[in-house]
Write a protein that holds these residues in place. Structure first.
Motif, short mmCIF file in Angstrom:
data_model
loop_
_atom_site.label_atom_id
_atom_site.label_comp_id
_atom_site.label_asym_id
_atom_site.label_seq_id
_atom_site.Cartn_x
_atom_site.Cartn_y
_atom_site.Cartn_z
N TYR A 166 0.74 -1.33 -0.07
CA TYR A 166 0.11 -0.15 0.28
C TYR A 166 0.87 1.35 -0.17
O TYR A 166 0.40 2.28 -0.59
N ALA A 167 1.93 1.30 0.66
CA ALA A 167 2.93 2.34 0.50
C ALA A 167 3.34 2.59 -0.81
O ALA A 167 3.70 3.78 -1.26
N PHE A 168 3.59 1.44 -1.33
CA PHE A 168 4.23 1.65 -2.93
C PHE A 168 3.37 2.11 -3.91
O PHE A 168 3.57 3.28 -4.48
N ILE A 169 2.03 1.86 -3.62
CA ILE A 169 0.99 2.19 -4.44
C ILE A 169 0.57 3.71 -4.09
O ILE A 169 0.37 4.47 -5.05
N GLU A 170 0.54 4.18 -2.96
CA GLU A 170 0.48 5.51 -2.46
C GLU A 170 1.67 6.47 -2.79
O GLU A 170 1.43 7.58 -3.11
N GLN A 171 2.80 5.98 -2.49
CA GLN A 171 3.95 6.96 -2.23
C GLN A 171 4.66 6.99 -3.83
O GLN A 171 5.14 7.69 -4.18
#
Length: 240
Positions: A166-171
């Motif tokens: 999720y961090a990869f998707i958002e950031q």
């Protein structure tokens, strides 16, 4: 120790005694407790009565049995809220635990019809199939099989999957995660999953399918997770 004149059943008194001993660390986590024979002699009751007490504590998750070895004190189950959309990594960090991931599969495939329908894809579309074992303080907690559209996340890599997806998707991808729908059911662990989770079969597990969407309504993920039922309990806050 026991009040045999009490209206409280003897097996319940034994359960309460053992709970107290566990709470006071007389029997620490993963320690073996006395055998049925030893407990029946200690309390002056039948082994059948002791067996009923132990069985009830196993069902509550306070104890677990290992065939041929005995009965042991179980680790406290972690509470997993069913409300709120967070990643496994975020959940573990919030609990003060060290999250870990072992990637055991990463490929591009044509999904089966059910996954394709969940993601709203054409018959020719490809998805990233990601299989990961998730750890907390080096203990395997869950096995996840995720399916993500290649067209939506073309730069997804093995390196990115070592951390929070999720961090990869958002950031990294600059996408905004919206909401998800979860379906949960109890099941028996399959042999492959039991090996990944280091549990003996037959063993109960909790299976969850989550379908997640972005803020703009596009579905970006279908993930099917198998959780150890001896380490997890799921909670939900419900308002009238």
């Amino acid at each position: 120790m026991l009040d045999k004149q009490s209206a409280i059943p003897i097996y319940v008194q034994i359960e309460d005694y053992l709970k107290q001993q566990i709470a006071q660390d007389v029997y620490p986590v993963k320690s073996i407790i006395p055998s049925e024979r030893e407990l029946s002699e200690l309390f002056g009751v039948s082994r059948m009565t002791v067996r009923q007490s132990l069985t009830n504590l196993v069902k509550e998750g306070l104890l677990y049995r290992e065939k041929g070895r005995g009965t042991f004190v179980a680790e406290e189950k972690m509470e997993q809220p069913l409300n709120g959309l967070t990643s496994f990594t975020e959940d573990m960090k919030a609990r003060g635990l060290s999250p870990g991931t072992k990637l055991i599969g990463f490929s591009q495939v044509r999904p089966d019809p059910q996954i394709r329908a969940r993601l709203g894809l054409s018959s020719e579309a490809l998805v990233h199939k990601v299989v990961r074992i998730r750890y907390a303080d080096n203990t395997p907690m869950a096995i996840e099989r995720s399916y993500l559209p290649v067209d939506l996340l073309p730069t997804l890599s093995e390196e990115a999957l070592q951390g929070s997806l999720y961090a990869f998707i958002e950031q990294q991808e600059k996408l905004v995660i919206g909401q998800a729908t979860q379906r949960m059911e109890a099941a028996l662990a399959k042999k492959e999953d039991a090996e990944y989770l280091q549990i003996a079969i037959p063993a109960a597990v909790v299976q969850i399918e989550r379908v997640s969407t972005l803020e703009d309504g596009r579905t970006f993920e279908v993930v099917r997770s198998t959780y150890r039922s001896d380490r997890y309990k799921f909670i939900s806050e419900i308002g009238r």
